[in-house]
Design a protein around this motif. Structure first.
Motif, PDB file in Angstrom:
ATOM      1  N   ALA A   1      28.631  13.701  -6.995  1.00  0.00           N
ATOM      2  CA  ALA A   1      28.906  14.869  -7.826  1.00  0.00           C
ATOM      3  C   ALA A   1      28.486  14.630  -9.272  1.00  0.00           C
TER       4      ALA A   1
ATOM      5  N   SER B   1      21.173  25.471  -5.417  1.00  0.00           N
ATOM      6  CA  SER B   1      22.210  25.505  -4.385  1.00  0.00           C
ATOM      7  C   SER B   1      22.363  24.152  -3.703  1.00  0.00           C
TER       8      SER B   1
ATOM      9  N   ALA C   1      27.462  18.492  -5.225  1.00  0.00           N
ATOM     10  CA  ALA C   1      28.644  18.360  -6.081  1.00  0.00           C
ATOM     11  C   ALA C   1      29.928  18.609  -5.304  1.00  0.00           C
ATOM     12  N   ALA C   2      29.861  19.443  -4.288  1.00  0.00           N
ATOM     13  CA  ALA C   2      31.050  19.707  -3.477  1.00  0.00           C
ATOM     14  C   ALA C   2      31.417  18.519  -2.596  1.00  0.00           C
TER      15      ALA C   2
ATOM     16  N   GLY D   1      24.524  22.130  -5.973  1.00  0.00           N
ATOM     17  CA  GLY D   1      25.903  22.591  -5.851  1.00  0.00           C
ATOM     18  C   GLY D   1      26.566  22.054  -4.597  1.00  0.00           C
ATOM     19  N   GLY D   2      25.820  22.016  -3.502  1.00  0.00           N
ATOM     20  CA  GLY D   2      26.353  21.431  -2.278  1.00  0.00           C
ATOM     21  C   GLY D   2      26.625  19.945  -2.428  1.00  0.00           C
TER      22      GLY D   2
ATOM     23  N   PHE E   1      23.687  26.997  -8.325  1.00  0.00           N
ATOM     24  CA  PHE E   1      24.556  25.826  -8.239  1.00  0.00           C
ATOM     25  C   PHE E   1      25.972  26.252  -7.873  1.00  0.00           C
TER      26      PHE E   1
ATOM     27  N   HIS F   1      27.935  25.308  -4.452  1.00  0.00           N
ATOM     28  CA  HIS F   1      29.213  24.603  -4.585  1.00  0.00           C
ATOM     29  C   HIS F   1      30.322  25.370  -3.883  1.00  0.00           C
TER      30      HIS F   1
ATOM     31  N   GLY G   1      32.123  24.175  -0.613  1.00  0.00           N
ATOM     32  CA  GLY G   1      33.539  23.971  -0.919  1.00  0.00           C
ATOM     33  C   GLY G   1      34.466  24.749  -0.011  1.00  0.00           C
TER      34      GLY G   1
END
Length: 82
Positions: free
Chosen positions: A37, A18, A24-25, A21-22, A64, A68, A72
């Motif tokens: 990202a 997670s 990547a956002a 994923g954050g 992830f 994200h 997002g």
């Protein structure tokens, strides 16, 4: 935790997934950190390849996507407030 012991998963797998994923956002509109990202997606693919079981790689990818999506949502709220 008892929730993750049933699936033989560590909490750190979910936290790392997670978190990536954050990261990547962060490429979305208000921040525009596209290199972060790219690094996050590269780390995710490396961790999925090196996972000890298909279940751990699935949970890593799911976490992830959750991270994200959760970060997002801030971008979505920002775009409507303009």
């Amino acid at each position: 935790m008892a929730l993750f012991s049933k699936w033989d998963l560590d909490v750190d797998v979910v936290a790392v997934g997670s978190g990536l994923g954050g990261m990547a956002a962060a490429a979305f509109a208000p921040i525009h950190l596209v290199p972060v990202a790219i690094v996050a997606l590269s780390l995710l693919s490396g961790l999925v390849i090196e996972a000890s079981s298909p279940r751990k790689s699935f949970v890593l990818g799911w976490a992830f996507g959750f991270g994200h999506f959760a970060i997002g949502l801030q971008w979505l709220a920002e775009s409507f407030s303009v």
